[in-house]
Design an enzyme around this catalytic site. Sequence first.
Site, PDB file in Angstrom:
ATOM      1  N   ASP A  20       0.103  -7.537   1.358  1.00 55.46           N
ATOM      2  CA  ASP A  20       0.590  -6.161   1.552  1.00 55.46           C
ATOM      3  C   ASP A  20       2.119  -6.106   1.577  1.00 55.46           C
ATOM      4  O   ASP A  20       2.717  -5.367   2.364  1.00 55.46           O
ATOM      5  CB  ASP A  20       0.016  -5.554   2.837  1.00 55.46           C
ATOM      6  CG  ASP A  20       0.138  -4.023   2.851  1.00 55.46           C
ATOM      7  OD1 ASP A  20       0.275  -3.437   1.754  1.00 55.46           O
ATOM      8  OD2 ASP A  20       0.089  -3.432   3.943  1.00 55.46           O
TER       9      ASP A  20
ATOM     10  N   SER B 271       4.602   2.465   7.999  1.00 58.08           N
ATOM     11  CA  SER B 271       4.270   1.328   7.144  1.00 58.08           C
ATOM     12  C   SER B 271       5.466   0.901   6.300  1.00 58.08           C
ATOM     13  O   SER B 271       6.105   1.722   5.647  1.00 58.08           O
ATOM     14  CB  SER B 271       3.108   1.686   6.215  1.00 58.08           C
ATOM     15  OG  SER B 271       1.919   1.851   6.935  1.00 58.08           O
TER      16      SER B 271
ATOM     17  N   HIS C 248       0.818  -1.220   0.000  1.00 62.67           N
ATOM     18  CA  HIS C 248       0.000   0.000   0.000  1.00 62.67           C
ATOM     19  C   HIS C 248       0.849   1.266   0.000  1.00 62.67           C
ATOM     20  O   HIS C 248       0.348   2.356  -0.312  1.00 62.67           O
ATOM     21  CB  HIS C 248      -0.990   0.006   1.170  1.00 62.67           C
ATOM     22  CG  HIS C 248      -0.381   0.289   2.514  1.00 62.67           C
ATOM     23  ND1 HIS C 248      -0.072  -0.706   3.424  1.00 62.67           N
ATOM     24  CD2 HIS C 248      -0.037   1.453   3.123  1.00 62.67           C
ATOM     25  CE1 HIS C 248       0.420  -0.157   4.524  1.00 62.67           C
ATOM     26  NE2 HIS C 248       0.459   1.159   4.359  1.00 62.67           N
TER      27      HIS C 248
END
Length: 491
Positions: free
Chosen positions: A160, A231, A130
């Site tokens: 992911d 992230s 992402h």
Amino acid sequence: MNKLSLAALAVPMLLSATLNLPLAAQAQAPAAPIVRGLPDFTDLVEQVGPAVVNIRTVERVRTGIGRNGPMMDEEMQEFFRRFFGLPLPGVPRQGPRQQEPQEPAEREVPRGVGSGFILTADGFVMTNAHVVDGADEVLVTLTDKREFKARIVGADKRTDVAVVKIEASGLPAVRIGDVSRLKVGEWVMAIGSPFGLDNTVTAGIVSAKQRDTGDYLPFIQTDVAVNPGNSGGPLINMRGEVVGINSQIYSRSGGFMGISFAIPIDEAMRVSEQLRASGRVTRGRIGVQIDQVSKEVAESIGLGKPQGALVRGVESGSPADKAGVEAGDIITRFDGRVIDKASDLPRLVGNTKPGTRSALTVFRRGQTRELNITIAELEPEQTARRPSQRGSAPPKASEATQVLGLTVTELTEAQKKELKVRHGVRVEAATDAGARAGLREGDVILSVGNAEVRSVRDFEAAVAKAERGKPISMLVQRGELVQFVLVRPGR
């Protein structure tokens, strides 16, 4: 004697009383707690920090500015000419149909900031899918402030995980840890760029393992402070090894609230190897719809403890169908590995290369069976169709079925073909205990307890044999899916 001297005497008296306790009483005394100092993360930061990178993504957006200035349709330009007598500023005077073609310009718009870590000295970097999704340009900045344009090698949205490549050599790379050695309560550390603050270090403990928040990932849960921008950054153990990729947080505010999730590094590495080899991830499938096995169902059918994956439906022509898997089977092992919970099965199958011949252990009507199955490649799921309910035979009730509030009928051959079943009875009406259990008209009862139901007579016989006062387990098909239903007879 003053108070101080009394107090001084009281201490040795108390000690002597303790020392004179019987041995049995001393043995029962609680053990002293183990006291350890808090960990020092400074060495870890110096060791791992240089291998952590900041990732910025850019999107190219078309604007309405060309070499003739702001883009405007011909009708609007004609309006200004008629009522104001002058062309718009920056737009040359010309006839309404003689405008030069506009050339839309592009401008770069920042999309977001994330983190990543260097896998190899020659520039392969791991991050979240992402983080780079939809980016036209990916910029990777090292701790020494060098910046590189990165090429997206591949990204897998299901897990992911993404891999990008920068053209450099001699880079500091991380060491990969063993997730199986990771323990709940163990100290871990995260390095990333929360809110764009490069090389931010946070620490905490592992709160839980094997958290089911996705089809293919048993997440590591921690209380390490993770925020937007973290992230893709690494989760690091006290040996300086990467054990996870920080990926998600549980939040009602958009910021950290004490719960964060990391992708186990062993799962991520399996994905990254495929991405580096082919740019995509290939997963296995067997063509079943599954559900959890409840404690009550497990006890009622003789499975013992709740384990395995209940097969609610089998796709026609799928590997499972060809191997002989039936709706109502409980898959307890895949290639010899125990299926503790339903979510274990898609992970194990998904990690198996298509074309591989594997072994399935299934529990069916009180017995264990071994099946061989050839794994196919994962494809988009098919939507289950609801069966038609035309051509039902006249309802038939009995004393046994009245105990459950169920009226059932035989299935016609046409219905069996349409429903893709070989046997069963159709529920025509459900009241009392049957209705309370969730049964309804159109459901097909395939078995009662561990007894297969081929006719209304079989159904009545199985109900009559059931132990009075205890829930009766039924395998029921609705649409193309099956499930176990516990019917509790009224008293």
